[in-house]
Design an enzyme around this catalytic site. Sequence first.
Site, PDB file in Angstrom:
ATOM      1  N   GLU A   1      -1.309 -11.329 -14.233  1.00 32.20           N
ATOM      2  CA  GLU A   1      -1.905 -10.212 -14.978  1.00 32.20           C
ATOM      3  C   GLU A   1      -1.526  -8.885 -14.336  1.00 32.20           C
ATOM      4  O   GLU A   1      -1.700  -8.715 -13.123  1.00 32.20           O
ATOM      5  CB  GLU A   1      -3.438 -10.345 -14.983  1.00 32.20           C
ATOM      6  CG  GLU A   1      -3.934 -11.564 -15.729  1.00 32.20           C
ATOM      7  CD  GLU A   1      -5.468 -11.623 -15.800  1.00 32.20           C
ATOM      8  OE1 GLU A   1      -6.143 -10.675 -15.351  1.00 32.20           O
ATOM      9  OE2 GLU A   1      -5.972 -12.644 -16.302  1.00 32.20           O
TER      10      GLU A   1
ATOM     11  N   GLU B   1      -3.452  -9.069 -24.649  1.00 29.60           N
ATOM     12  CA  GLU B   1      -4.832  -9.435 -24.993  1.00 29.60           C
ATOM     13  C   GLU B   1      -5.636  -8.227 -25.451  1.00 29.60           C
ATOM     14  O   GLU B   1      -5.673  -7.193 -24.771  1.00 29.60           O
ATOM     15  CB  GLU B   1      -5.499 -10.093 -23.760  1.00 29.60           C
ATOM     16  CG  GLU B   1      -6.938 -10.514 -24.017  1.00 29.60           C
ATOM     17  CD  GLU B   1      -7.485 -11.515 -23.000  1.00 29.60           C
ATOM     18  OE1 GLU B   1      -6.722 -11.970 -22.120  1.00 29.60           O
ATOM     19  OE2 GLU B   1      -8.690 -11.827 -23.102  1.00 29.60           O
TER      20      GLU B   1
ATOM     21  N   ASP C   1      -6.726 -19.421 -16.162  1.00 23.51           N
ATOM     22  CA  ASP C   1      -7.821 -19.312 -15.195  1.00 23.51           C
ATOM     23  C   ASP C   1      -9.161 -19.181 -15.925  1.00 23.51           C
ATOM     24  O   ASP C   1     -10.215 -19.120 -15.308  1.00 23.51           O
ATOM     25  CB  ASP C   1      -7.592 -18.175 -14.191  1.00 23.51           C
ATOM     26  CG  ASP C   1      -7.421 -16.824 -14.849  1.00 23.51           C
ATOM     27  OD1 ASP C   1      -7.483 -16.739 -16.097  1.00 23.51           O
ATOM     28  OD2 ASP C   1      -7.221 -15.831 -14.112  1.00 23.51           O
ATOM     29  N   SER C   2      -9.108 -19.200 -17.274  1.00 26.20           N
ATOM     30  CA  SER C   2     -10.337 -19.316 -18.054  1.00 26.20           C
ATOM     31  C   SER C   2     -11.026 -20.647 -17.745  1.00 26.20           C
ATOM     32  O   SER C   2     -12.189 -20.841 -18.123  1.00 26.20           O
ATOM     33  CB  SER C   2     -10.042 -19.200 -19.558  1.00 26.20           C
ATOM     34  OG  SER C   2      -8.994 -20.074 -19.932  1.00 26.20           O
TER      35      SER C   2
ATOM     36  N   ASP D   1      -1.755 -20.063 -14.783  1.00 25.28           N
ATOM     37  CA  ASP D   1      -2.196 -18.767 -14.252  1.00 25.28           C
ATOM     38  C   ASP D   1      -2.218 -18.772 -12.733  1.00 25.28           C
ATOM     39  O   ASP D   1      -2.786 -19.693 -12.119  1.00 25.28           O
ATOM     40  CB  ASP D   1      -3.626 -18.461 -14.729  1.00 25.28           C
ATOM     41  CG  ASP D   1      -3.642 -17.638 -15.998  1.00 25.28           C
ATOM     42  OD1 ASP D   1      -2.705 -16.858 -16.227  1.00 25.28           O
ATOM     43  OD2 ASP D   1      -4.615 -17.794 -16.771  1.00 25.28           O
TER      44      ASP D   1
ATOM     45  N   LYS E   1       1.873 -17.473 -14.820  1.00 25.72           N
ATOM     46  CA  LYS E   1       1.488 -16.235 -15.517  1.00 25.72           C
ATOM     47  C   LYS E   1       0.728 -15.348 -14.541  1.00 25.72           C
ATOM     48  O   LYS E   1      -0.075 -15.843 -13.739  1.00 25.72           O
ATOM     49  CB  LYS E   1       0.627 -16.544 -16.743  1.00 25.72           C
ATOM     50  CG  LYS E   1       0.091 -15.294 -17.457  1.00 25.72           C
ATOM     51  CD  LYS E   1      -0.387 -15.585 -18.857  1.00 25.72           C
ATOM     52  CE  LYS E   1      -1.797 -16.103 -18.989  1.00 25.72           C
ATOM     53  NZ  LYS E   1      -2.859 -15.245 -18.409  1.00 25.72           N
TER      54      LYS E   1
HETATM   55  O1  KIV Z   1      -6.931 -17.740 -18.908  1.00 29.61           O
HETATM   56  C1  KIV Z   1      -6.699 -17.766 -20.119  1.00 29.61           C
HETATM   57  O2  KIV Z   1      -7.130 -18.652 -20.864  1.00 29.61           O
HETATM   58  C2  KIV Z   1      -5.853 -16.690 -20.667  1.00 29.61           C
HETATM   59  C3  KIV Z   1      -5.762 -16.602 -22.155  1.00 29.61           C
HETATM   60  C4  KIV Z   1      -6.988 -16.010 -22.714  1.00 29.61           C
HETATM   61  C5  KIV Z   1      -4.545 -15.876 -22.588  1.00 29.61           C
HETATM   62  O3  KIV Z   1      -5.300 -15.931 -19.939  1.00 29.61           O
END
Ligand code: KIV
Length: 272
Positions: free
Chosen positions: A123, A190, A52-53, A91, A121
């Site tokens: 969090e 992280e 989600d980055s 994510d 994924k």
């Molecule tokens: O969203 C992302 O890119 C991440 C990584 C920094 C692990 O969760």
Amino acid sequence: MSVAKKEYKRITTKTLVDMKKNGEKISMLTAYDYTMAKIVDSSGIDVILVGDSASNVMAGHETTLPITLDQMIYHASSVIRAIERSLVVVDLPFGTYQSDPKEALRSAIRIMKESGAHAVKVEGGKEIKESIKRILNAGIPVMGHLGLTPQSIYKFGTYTVRAKDQDEATQLKEDALMLEKAGCFAIVLEKVPAQLAEEVAKSVTIPIIGIGAGGGVDGQVLVTHDMIGMTHEFNPRFLRRYLDLYTEMSNAFGKYITDVKSGDFPSEKEQY
Ligand code: KIV
């Protein structure tokens, strides 16, 4: 050029657990689009994270919070079309799994069905245990994410190192054990102290993939645009830059502008 220690035809969640067992480190990078995913996959990366980055890197938001499920599915579908070997993890975006387990499952199913991704994924630890279980019960592999969890940035207030105090470190260790017991196949850890990360990696049989978590874990992940230097404002200590594409690309664009303005481009050979 592939530098994978062992030639796996296709990486699965089981491959990653075997890699940990065999002491082979896991490599993971982000991708959000077809062209980048094609390069990353053919380089021999083990895991591609549609993170989600993308909210920051692709859309220019300050945080990861605004990205939507539809947008994540769009990015994931583009990545999946490029993949031959890597495991693709996507994510679940903020707000699509925290409120109730049924909604979490619906969100995960949409990602799997509409993009063709291989895993999701999420969090967090004990607070999202029921959502994780519900997704796993439907046969969808789940990767956990502990330590600095950017979707909770407004709770933490900063992006500094997490779990430096004893209480938070203890909670993090308990969460890692809980995620393993629930059935997650791996955990991203992280920005936590290296010693704590190593302890966590030794305490579980599933791989711990670190970002800013030192070398004592089972693998590493970086945001691709950061490690190839396309972004240049973000300079955390853990980031190793392998290229300076911001400068390279700016120079190329500058040359193109000059050539267009001067009439040098196109030449006779570049026209019909
Ligand atoms: O969203 C992302 O890119 C991440 C990584 C920094 C692990 O969760």
